[in-house]
Design an enzyme around this catalytic site. Sequence first.
Site, short mmCIF file in Angstrom:
data_model
loop_
_atom_site.label_atom_id
_atom_site.label_comp_id
_atom_site.label_asym_id
_atom_site.label_seq_id
_atom_site.Cartn_x
_atom_site.Cartn_y
_atom_site.Cartn_z
N GLY A 12 -9.11 -15.58 -12.18
CA GLY A 12 -9.27 -15.05 -13.53
C GLY A 12 -8.56 -13.71 -13.67
O GLY A 12 -7.95 -13.20 -12.72
N HIS A 52 2.68 -3.46 -11.62
CA HIS A 52 2.99 -4.52 -10.65
C HIS A 52 4.25 -4.18 -9.86
O HIS A 52 4.29 -4.34 -8.64
CB HIS A 52 3.20 -5.87 -11.38
CG HIS A 52 1.95 -6.64 -11.60
ND1 HIS A 52 1.66 -7.78 -10.91
CD2 HIS A 52 0.92 -6.44 -12.45
CE1 HIS A 52 0.50 -8.25 -11.32
NE2 HIS A 52 0.03 -7.46 -12.26
#
Length: 184
Positions: A12, A52
């Site tokens: 998730g 990221h």
Amino acid sequence: MIPHDLTFVLGGARSGKSAYAERLAADSGRPVTYIATAHAADAEFARRIAHHRARRPASWGDAHAPVELADTLARLDDPHVCLLVDCLTLWLANLLCPADGAPLDDAQYAAHVDALDAALRGARAKVIVVSNEIGLGVVPLGEQTRRYVDELGRLNQRVAALATRVTLLVAGLPVAIKAEPARC
């Protein structure tokens, strides 16, 4: 035919799936190319992408494949490398809800998914694919959202069937769903 080395990482939002996949790639001992599917549609998402990018080693290669993921995988495929795809969730959104507002018709969509399937089947590289598991809640309101959830579920099933390993991340903890069979 099952690809030689395909790992599928699901979870998730904020489950730790990307960081886990990045650790797998780093531990592979191979040169890594990070194949990003994200499209920075706004400043907040651009910050997510920067976050990221900042945590990845500088030595990693970078490829951007918001739509042409199969072609990118095929172009970069090499038995000596690790290809990390992050993530199918955004790739699917780019196909079904493109920034230019012109969604693919059903045949075009199916062609992209079939091409991804073929690229993963034929890959000689170590491939790690990340995706969200979003189908655990209530049936969403709205036809477009229901289609997205349904198509992601179908896509995840297809990739999981091809994968030698499937791991679900829950609260940062990896749970093995499918492990590579022992070799005699």
